[in-house]
Design a protein around this motif. Structure first.
Motif, PDB file in Angstrom:
ATOM      1  N   PRO A  97       0.846  -1.133   0.215  1.00 62.71           N
ATOM      2  CA  PRO A  97       0.196   0.044   0.114  1.00 62.71           C
ATOM      3  C   PRO A  97       0.244   1.461  -0.210  1.00 62.71           C
ATOM      4  O   PRO A  97       2.302   0.939   0.919  1.00 62.71           O
ATOM      5  CB  PRO A  97      -0.580  -0.560   1.131  1.00 62.71           C
ATOM      6  N   GLU A  98       0.352   2.788  -0.597  1.00 61.72           N
ATOM      7  CA  GLU A  98       1.275   3.664  -0.513  1.00 61.72           C
ATOM      8  C   GLU A  98       0.986   4.570   0.600  1.00 61.72           C
ATOM      9  O   GLU A  98       1.461   4.890   0.481  1.00 61.72           O
ATOM     10  CB  GLU A  98       0.787   4.117  -2.273  1.00 61.72           C
ATOM     11  N   TYR A  99      -0.119   4.160   0.881  1.00 58.40           N
ATOM     12  CA  TYR A  99      -1.033   4.889   1.947  1.00 58.40           C
ATOM     13  C   TYR A  99      -1.053   3.696   3.745  1.00 58.40           C
ATOM     14  O   TYR A  99      -1.550   3.292   3.329  1.00 58.40           O
ATOM     15  CB  TYR A  99      -2.047   5.418   1.988  1.00 58.40           C
ATOM     16  N   TYR A 101      -3.071   3.584   7.229  1.00 53.09           N
ATOM     17  CA  TYR A 101      -4.438   3.291   7.224  1.00 53.09           C
ATOM     18  C   TYR A 101      -4.696   4.684   7.384  1.00 53.09           C
ATOM     19  O   TYR A 101      -5.878   4.547   6.607  1.00 53.09           O
ATOM     20  CB  TYR A 101      -4.887   1.816   8.313  1.00 53.09           C
ATOM     21  N   SER A 103      -3.893   7.613   6.887  1.00 51.19           N
ATOM     22  CA  SER A 103      -4.592   8.276   5.703  1.00 51.19           C
ATOM     23  C   SER A 103      -5.241   7.656   4.878  1.00 51.19           C
ATOM     24  O   SER A 103      -5.974   8.698   4.108  1.00 51.19           O
ATOM     25  CB  SER A 103      -3.049   8.720   5.169  1.00 51.19           C
ATOM     26  N   TRP A 104      -5.095   6.556   4.122  1.00 53.19           N
ATOM     27  CA  TRP A 104      -5.825   5.791   3.439  1.00 53.19           C
ATOM     28  C   TRP A 104      -7.799   5.751   4.250  1.00 53.19           C
ATOM     29  O   TRP A 104      -8.620   6.211   2.814  1.00 53.19           O
ATOM     30  CB  TRP A 104      -5.905   4.491   3.667  1.00 53.19           C
ATOM     31  N   LYS A 269      -3.334  14.977   0.495  1.00 50.82           N
ATOM     32  CA  LYS A 269      -3.156  13.818   1.784  1.00 50.82           C
ATOM     33  C   LYS A 269      -3.098  15.149   3.219  1.00 50.82           C
ATOM     34  O   LYS A 269      -4.066  14.158   4.339  1.00 50.82           O
ATOM     35  CB  LYS A 269      -1.743  13.176   1.938  1.00 50.82           C
ATOM     36  N   ILE A 348     -11.130   7.470  -5.155  1.00 49.66           N
ATOM     37  CA  ILE A 348     -10.560   5.824  -4.251  1.00 49.66           C
ATOM     38  C   ILE A 348      -9.772   4.608  -4.976  1.00 49.66           C
ATOM     39  O   ILE A 348      -8.617   3.939  -4.090  1.00 49.66           O
ATOM     40  CB  ILE A 348     -11.948   4.596  -3.330  1.00 49.66           C
ATOM     41  N   ILE A 351      -6.133   5.829  -4.483  1.00 51.32           N
ATOM     42  CA  ILE A 351      -5.237   5.426  -3.651  1.00 51.32           C
ATOM     43  C   ILE A 351      -4.996   4.437  -2.508  1.00 51.32           C
ATOM     44  O   ILE A 351      -4.798   4.311  -1.559  1.00 51.32           O
ATOM     45  CB  ILE A 351      -6.192   6.816  -2.519  1.00 51.32           C
ATOM     46  N   SER A 352      -5.399   2.897  -4.034  1.00 51.55           N
ATOM     47  CA  SER A 352      -5.652   1.917  -2.883  1.00 51.55           C
ATOM     48  C   SER A 352      -4.921   0.751  -3.649  1.00 51.55           C
ATOM     49  O   SER A 352      -4.864  -0.276  -3.447  1.00 51.55           O
ATOM     50  CB  SER A 352      -7.299   1.471  -2.906  1.00 51.55           C
ATOM     51  N   ARG A 355      -3.199  -2.808  -1.580  1.00 54.43           N
ATOM     52  CA  ARG A 355      -4.371  -3.709  -0.483  1.00 54.43           C
ATOM     53  C   ARG A 355      -5.251  -4.905  -0.989  1.00 54.43           C
ATOM     54  O   ARG A 355      -5.026  -4.982  -2.218  1.00 54.43           O
ATOM     55  CB  ARG A 355      -5.237  -2.856  -0.353  1.00 54.43           C
TER      56      ARG A 355
END
Length: 508
Positions: A97-99, A101, A103-104, A269, A348, A351-352, A355
């Protein structure tokens, strides 16, 4: 990876290469948006009658379809999370994951609900308290209060987030695992093939997605401007007029353009994390200063009533009785969430990456739903606790309902001020998220659209919101976007089947 998977990946890369020099979607979308706004401004009555007539026809004729579609999305989301496909990653098997939890969750919550929660957090429960749904309780009674919380939970619970999650999941899967461009049309590669996706049908889907996004976000920006202006008027006596609204739109436009231009990792973000912090602070303040035990009881009882009536409420429509309440609330919400799906789903998905499908659905479906339940339990209970008289006073003007209720509690002015700040940050986050998504949609799915296109769409959104605010056409535009987005219910259902078809090729 199997030969079939490789061919889909190559197909996605071919589509991207074929579309790089194609700006038709961008120019046609701009033309459609300006034509609709022009019609709304030059002939507001004609536009209003046409939009409302189409919406009423769709609502009355296809209300059952909205109910079935939204329940279908809930089933698909839960089914995928529980299936063997749940462990598949949205990206290569080794992707991360890039971000974080936090921030996501903050980013998807800010884009998906944000300003709507502040706008309706007090107003919706009070509306149901004073005018109980379908005459199911007597106004102002404990039964009406319980029904008001349950109904608010229902409208902001699993259904809208399942609606967002199925489209976002399909987009993220094809985008990151199959290397297809981040366009809604590309979900349909397994059904239409490369030629169909790259042809008129695919372009129509993408243009419709852009229109639904611009219209939906412009409407929310206009409503946000009205509520910010009302809050400032209530707190500081700043006039609630056109001049104030122009100044608010200009200031917020500058802020969200700065945020959008700095990119996803910095601007959006940062603001989303800030939103989460302010919203949490506001909710804790209200929880401690309000009727704390009643709030806890409302939350507990509301969840029980919501889950207990979930199936019946999901299919409730009167075949022989009056459906005017249902049309004005539940069906309107279901249509509105579907209209917002292209924007929220695309954001969404973006940014996911990294995952798993199971992690994605649990995160998108459960966490924001619980957040919404907490919000309505706190602020709905604060309003209902004051009694029917204050409730009737508060809902006279939806934009000021929150401030009227808060004025009756200790430190109400401070809570109201924090709410205005939160409205501003949600406003900015929704707008810059939409600007980012519109840049993607009109740049052949480019995950990092050019600053030029983001600026163009940012200006278009704000001008559209301002023009319709002046013309009194915000509600009309909202209805028009819902009517125009009706095909998206069908598009999303077909998208689910396209996703299933592609998932079957996975080695799990």
């Amino acid at each position: 990876m199997s030969d079939k998977n490789t061919s889909v990946k190559e197909s996605g890369e071919n589509i991207l290469n074929n579309k790089k020099a194609d700006n038709k979607v961008f120019y046609v979308s701009l033309a459609v948006v300006f034509a609709i706004v022009g019609w709304g401004l030059l002939s507001p009555d004609g536009f209003g009658k046409a939009a409302n007539g189409l919406y009423v026809f769709l609502r009355d004729t296809f209300g059952w379809m909205y109910l079935l579609s939204m329940f279908f999305f809930v089933l698909v989301a839960i089914g995928l999370a529980c299936s063997k496909y749940g462990k598949i990653k949205l990206g290569p098997d080794d992707s991360q994951p890039e971000y974080s939890y936090v921030s996501w969750f903050a980013m998807l919550f800010s884009a998906g609900m944000g300003i709507g929660l502040v706008f309706w957090g007090v107003a919706e429960p009070l509306n149901h308290f004073v005018n109980p749904p379908m005459g199911m309780a007597q106004a102002g009674t404990p039964q009406a209060a319980n029904l008001a919380i349950k109904t608010s939970f229902f409208h902001w619970g699993f259904h809208p987030w399942a609606n967002y999650s199925v489209l976002a999941l399909a987009l993220a899967y094809f985008q990151f695992r199959k290397n297809a461009p981040g366009l809604i049309s590309n979900i349909f590669t397994p059904i239409l093939g490369e030629k169909g996706v790259n042809g008129p049908i695919g372009k129509c889907i993408d243009i419709l997605a852009i229109f639904a996004t611009v219209a939906g976000v412009a409407t929310s920006l206009g409503l946000g401007t009205l509520q910010i202006n009302s809050g400032l008027n209530y707190l500081f006596g700043i006039p609630a007029n056109t001049v104030s609204q122009i100044i608010i739109i200009v200031i917020v436009t500058i802020l969200f353009m700065l945020s959008a231009v700095t990119g996803l990792d910095k601007g959006i973000k940062f603001l989303s994390n800030l939103n989460l912090g302010i919203a949490f602070t506001l909710m804790i303040l209200a929880f401690l200063l309000g009727p704390t035990i009643k709030i806890i009881n409302s939350f507990t009882n509301g969840i029980g009533q919501y889950l207990g009536g979930f199936i019946a409420d999901s299919f409730h429509i009167e075949p022989f009785g009056d459906n005017s309440w249902l049309g004005g609330w539940t069906l309107f919400y279901w249509a509105w969430w579907i209209a917002w799906a292209p924007f929220v789903g695309t954001f969404i998905a973006r940014i996911s990456r990294g995952r798993t499908i199971r992690e994605f659905i649990i995160g998108v479906l459960l966490v924001p739903t619980l957040g919404s339940f907490l919000w309505f339990a706190v602020f709905g209970t604060l309003g209902i606790n004051l009694g029917e008289g204050i409730a009737q006073e508060a809902i006279k003007v939806t934009e000021t309902a929150f401030f009227v209720v808060m004025s009756k509690y200790p430190l109400g002015m401070i809570i109201s001020f924090v709410a205005v700040v939160l409205l501003c940050t949600f406003f900015v986050t929704s707008a810059d998220s939409a600007t980012f998504v519109l840049g993607m949609m009109s740049s052949n799915g480019d995950l990092n659209p050019s600053t030029r296109k983001k600026i163009i769409w940012g200006v278009v959104q704000s001008l559209m919101a301002f023009a319709l605010l002046l013309g009194g056409g915000l509600k009309t535009l909202q209805i028009a976007s819902i009517a125009a987005a009706f095909p998206f219910a069908i598009i999303m259902i077909l998208g689910c089947f396209a996703l299933f078809k592609e998932l079957k090729k996975e080695n799990v």
